[in-house]
Motif scaffolding. Sequence first.
Motif, short mmCIF file in Angstrom:
data_model
loop_
_atom_site.label_atom_id
_atom_site.label_comp_id
_atom_site.label_asym_id
_atom_site.label_seq_id
_atom_site.Cartn_x
_atom_site.Cartn_y
_atom_site.Cartn_z
N PRO A 35 -17.29 0.44 -6.63
CA PRO A 35 -15.82 0.36 -6.66
C PRO A 35 -15.19 1.43 -7.56
CG PRO A 35 -16.80 -1.52 -7.79
CD PRO A 35 -17.90 -0.84 -7.06
N SER A 36 -15.90 1.83 -8.61
CA SER A 36 -15.38 2.91 -9.47
C SER A 36 -15.27 4.21 -8.68
CB SER A 36 -16.30 3.11 -10.68
OG SER A 36 -16.31 1.97 -11.51
N LYS A 37 -16.27 4.49 -7.85
CA LYS A 37 -16.23 5.70 -7.01
C LYS A 37 -15.09 5.63 -6.00
CE LYS A 37 -21.23 6.67 -7.17
NZ LYS A 37 -22.48 6.64 -6.39
N LYS A 38 -14.92 4.48 -5.40
CA LYS A 38 -13.83 4.31 -4.43
C LYS A 38 -12.49 4.55 -5.11
CE LYS A 38 -16.15 1.08 -1.29
NZ LYS A 38 -16.12 -0.29 -0.70
N TRP A 39 -12.32 3.98 -6.28
CA TRP A 39 -11.08 4.15 -7.02
C TRP A 39 -10.84 5.62 -7.35
CZ3 TRP A 39 -7.76 0.22 -7.31
CH2 TRP A 39 -6.67 0.31 -8.19
N ALA A 40 -11.91 6.29 -7.78
CA ALA A 40 -11.81 7.71 -8.13
C ALA A 40 -11.48 8.58 -6.92
CB ALA A 40 -13.11 8.18 -8.77
N ASN A 41 -11.81 8.10 -5.73
CA ASN A 41 -11.49 8.82 -4.50
C ASN A 41 -10.14 8.42 -3.92
OD1 ASN A 41 -13.62 10.68 -3.95
ND2 ASN A 41 -14.98 8.95 -3.50
N GLY A 42 -9.38 7.63 -4.67
CA GLY A 42 -8.03 7.27 -4.24
C GLY A 42 -7.98 6.09 -3.28
N ASN A 43 -9.08 5.37 -3.16
CA ASN A 43 -9.10 4.18 -2.30
C ASN A 43 -8.70 2.97 -3.14
OD1 ASN A 43 -9.68 1.97 -0.68
ND2 ASN A 43 -11.75 2.62 -0.15
N TYR A 44 -7.41 2.78 -3.26
CA TYR A 44 -6.90 1.74 -4.17
C TYR A 44 -6.97 0.34 -3.57
CZ TYR A 44 -5.20 5.94 -6.47
OH TYR A 44 -5.14 7.18 -7.07
N ASN A 45 -7.35 0.24 -2.29
CA ASN A 45 -7.60 -1.07 -1.68
C ASN A 45 -9.06 -1.45 -1.77
OD1 ASN A 45 -4.89 -1.55 -0.83
ND2 ASN A 45 -5.21 -0.14 0.88
N LEU A 46 -9.89 -0.49 -2.19
CA LEU A 46 -11.34 -0.70 -2.35
C LEU A 46 -11.98 -1.17 -1.04
CD1 LEU A 46 -11.48 -2.36 -5.87
CD2 LEU A 46 -11.69 0.05 -5.29
N ASN A 47 -11.52 -0.62 0.06
CA ASN A 47 -12.08 -0.95 1.36
C ASN A 47 -13.42 -0.24 1.57
OD1 ASN A 47 -9.80 -2.50 1.99
ND2 ASN A 47 -8.73 -0.71 2.81
#
Length: 219
Positions: A207-219
Amino acid sequence: MKKLIKALTFSLTILSSILSFCQAKNENQRYIFFFHNKFVQENPLNAAHPEYGKAEYNEILESFRKDNFIVFSEKRKKNTNSAEYAEKIVKQVKALIKKGVPPNHITVIGTSQGGYIAQYVSTYLANPDVNFVFIGCFRDSDIQEIPDINFCGNILTIYEKSDIYGVSAVKRKETSKLQVNHFKEIELNTNLKHGFLFKALDEWIVPSKKWANGNYNLN
């Protein structure tokens, strides 16, 4: 050479000398500042915690690098003051932004004491577009004991149900006076107590990687 740059973990102390090189021509390049926990700060990297075992600091960094993040991190000196250290990091982040890196391509991640450093960076930087991940680093008593922290940015908090040193940080968000564009929390149930953040676990790294990639829904 570009692949070499991605493969290295840069010392924060030499960031200013490589900023121009790190400003990748690829406009999609993402950057991570990672701050480890206090045990790593106070002990050799090969030391084992009596309850949680060896901190997988290098493995954590390698996981981020494998996904093509440029990672800035260093083993802090003993007795490092979190607030003072954060002031140095704010200068580093501002330097990246001045070089043309979009703020939302920069993510500041910290575990335990490193998470408090990340919170101070969020407060002092006061840029609502920068991403932050705070891991195992909030207790309800922080509101009274550390009143000078204010969340600002895109905030993801991750805490472990069995960990007494990290709980939901909604109270901090509610008391913060700065702008929070995105806010999300994840409660883990690994039963590893505070030791969950010693490990390079997908449960918090993914989830940290997703957040860092701008995926704020963590899909």
